[in-house]
Design an enzyme around this catalytic site. Sequence first.
Site, mmCIF file in Angstrom:
data_model
loop_
_atom_site.group_PDB
_atom_site.id
_atom_site.type_symbol
_atom_site.label_atom_id
_atom_site.label_comp_id
_atom_site.label_asym_id
_atom_site.label_seq_id
_atom_site.Cartn_x
_atom_site.Cartn_y
_atom_site.Cartn_z
ATOM 1 N N SER A 147 0.805 -1.249 -0.086
ATOM 2 C CA SER A 147 -0.035 -0.066 0.171
ATOM 3 C C SER A 147 0.946 1.177 -0.153
ATOM 4 C CB SER A 147 -0.870 0.176 1.403
ATOM 5 O OG SER A 147 -1.486 1.404 1.234
ATOM 6 N N TYR A 161 -1.970 -0.886 10.552
ATOM 7 C CA TYR A 161 -2.094 -1.183 9.141
ATOM 8 C C TYR A 161 -0.703 -0.988 8.528
ATOM 9 C CZ TYR A 161 -3.673 -1.222 4.152
ATOM 10 O OH TYR A 161 -3.498 -1.709 2.819
HETATM 11 P P1 NAP Z 1 -11.238 -6.162 0.335
HETATM 12 O O1 NAP Z 1 -12.147 -5.745 -0.664
HETATM 13 O O2 NAP Z 1 -11.673 -6.169 1.736
HETATM 14 O O3 NAP Z 1 -11.049 -7.580 -0.176
HETATM 15 C C1 NAP Z 1 -10.114 -8.462 0.599
HETATM 16 C C2 NAP Z 1 -10.517 -9.937 0.310
HETATM 17 O O4 NAP Z 1 -9.668 -10.629 1.143
HETATM 18 C C3 NAP Z 1 -11.842 -10.187 0.990
HETATM 19 O O5 NAP Z 1 -12.702 -11.110 0.113
HETATM 20 C C4 NAP Z 1 -11.700 -10.900 2.316
HETATM 21 O O6 NAP Z 1 -12.560 -11.724 2.710
HETATM 22 C C5 NAP Z 1 -10.390 -11.436 2.176
HETATM 23 N N1 NAP Z 1 -9.432 -11.800 3.165
HETATM 24 C C6 NAP Z 1 -9.693 -11.037 4.542
HETATM 25 N N2 NAP Z 1 -9.027 -11.711 5.435
HETATM 26 C C7 NAP Z 1 -8.620 -12.992 4.786
HETATM 27 C C8 NAP Z 1 -7.895 -13.930 5.417
HETATM 28 N N3 NAP Z 1 -7.351 -13.920 6.653
HETATM 29 N N4 NAP Z 1 -7.542 -15.160 4.616
HETATM 30 C C9 NAP Z 1 -8.192 -15.086 3.395
HETATM 31 N N5 NAP Z 1 -8.767 -14.075 2.795
HETATM 32 C C10 NAP Z 1 -8.879 -13.053 3.606
HETATM 33 O O7 NAP Z 1 -9.852 -5.561 0.060
HETATM 34 P P2 NAP Z 1 -9.267 -4.818 -1.173
HETATM 35 O O8 NAP Z 1 -9.715 -3.351 -0.908
HETATM 36 O O9 NAP Z 1 -9.597 -5.294 -2.413
HETATM 37 O O10 NAP Z 1 -7.858 -4.920 -0.877
HETATM 38 C C11 NAP Z 1 -7.033 -5.941 -1.364
HETATM 39 C C12 NAP Z 1 -5.466 -5.605 -1.036
HETATM 40 O O11 NAP Z 1 -5.201 -4.237 -1.447
HETATM 41 C C13 NAP Z 1 -5.130 -5.554 0.508
HETATM 42 O O12 NAP Z 1 -3.736 -6.116 0.646
HETATM 43 C C14 NAP Z 1 -5.152 -4.091 0.861
HETATM 44 O O13 NAP Z 1 -4.342 -3.924 1.819
HETATM 45 C C15 NAP Z 1 -4.457 -3.469 -0.495
HETATM 46 N N6 NAP Z 1 -5.004 -2.353 -0.483
HETATM 47 C C16 NAP Z 1 -5.911 -1.580 -0.905
HETATM 48 C C17 NAP Z 1 -6.235 -0.280 -1.228
HETATM 49 C C18 NAP Z 1 -7.592 0.038 -1.366
HETATM 50 O O14 NAP Z 1 -7.866 1.499 -1.200
HETATM 51 N N7 NAP Z 1 -8.671 -0.574 -1.571
HETATM 52 C C19 NAP Z 1 -5.286 0.524 -1.020
HETATM 53 C C20 NAP Z 1 -3.944 0.046 -0.895
HETATM 54 C C21 NAP Z 1 -3.772 -1.320 -0.526
HETATM 55 P P3 NAP Z 1 -13.751 -11.349 3.842
HETATM 56 O O15 NAP Z 1 -14.634 -10.329 2.939
HETATM 57 O O16 NAP Z 1 -14.472 -12.392 4.129
HETATM 58 O O17 NAP Z 1 -12.999 -10.593 4.815
#
Ligand code: NAP
Length: 258
Positions: A147, A161
């Site tokens: 991130s 985080y």
């Molecule tokens: P998201 O919409 O919450 O999707 C994450 C997925 O990971 C969900 O399906 C979640 O399942 C699953 N998950 C959570 N805990 C888990 C575990 N212990 N084992 C296996 N799966 C698990 O998140 P996102 O926004 O797409 O983010 C994806 C990645 O990008 C992350 O690493 C995040 O830190 C990074 N990121 C995101 C942003 C942003 O703005 N979106 C910015 C910078 C970095 P549940 O729904 O059941 O929890």
Amino acid sequence: MTQNNAFRLDDRIAVVTGGGAGIGRGIAETFALAGARVIVADLDAAAAQLTADAITEAGGQAHAVAVDVSNEHEVIALFEQVIGQHGGLDVLVNNAAIFPKKPFLEVDTAFWDSLQAVNLRGTFLCLREAIRHMKAGKGGSIVNISSVSSMQAVVHHNGTYNATKAGVNSLTRTTALEFGPDGIRVNAVLPGGIPTPGARTASAAIELKGPIMGEGRIPLGGIGDVQDIANAALFLASPASRYITGQLLAVDGGFLVS
Ligand code: NAP
């Protein structure tokens, strides 16, 4: 002119953690379109199955697996299952993470440990098991989803985080150094604010519109989307980046240089 196949993943076996939603789902679908057989690994079994079904219906190859990346036994079993059923492992995307916020003085050890467990220990466990198999096989490519928050504080109350993602950057570089000679590349993508189901529930969407992470601070203007991150992950996973390892690639519209 011949076609440039360097961005293809034909016949590659790719595991995408957190592939049931958001960025992970976008990466899984993009990899499948590029020819990979994708193992969609997510805590939410139903969400993983939905992603796999969408890929299959579109003519791609995907399998859903329920896994908690923070659980050592489940992670070991995941990679043994992948090797047993698919005969190898070429690509891993460490994408699963959680991002609840808390003011620093309210952070207790339970909160601290819960983020470390998924974001950092989960990444460590998947790295270790994937590298074990890749080292015994033909090498491979690993993409860690970090991130921009690992490099700048960005938003308030996100210190726990941010520390996990700084750890992910460090693991990226140290494993790239150690396993380069084994033909294993390890890179990271650092997304800026991307609208996803998780980001919305974490109220990050509010900050996307706000003064700190707001569009006014993004040189390219506007907020990115899941496909922007998936395209960068595809580049780093594919032979197009075969001479690149240990890099932290921000996909943030220039936010980190603003
Ligand atoms: P998201 O919409 O919450 O999707 C994450 C997925 O990971 C969900 O399906 C979640 O399942 C699953 N998950 C959570 N805990 C888990 C575990 N212990 N084992 C296996 N799966 C698990 O998140 P996102 O926004 O797409 O983010 C994806 C990645 O990008 C992350 O690493 C995040 O830190 C990074 N990121 C995101 C942003 C942003 O703005 N979106 C910015 C910078 C970095 P549940 O729904 O059941 O929890």
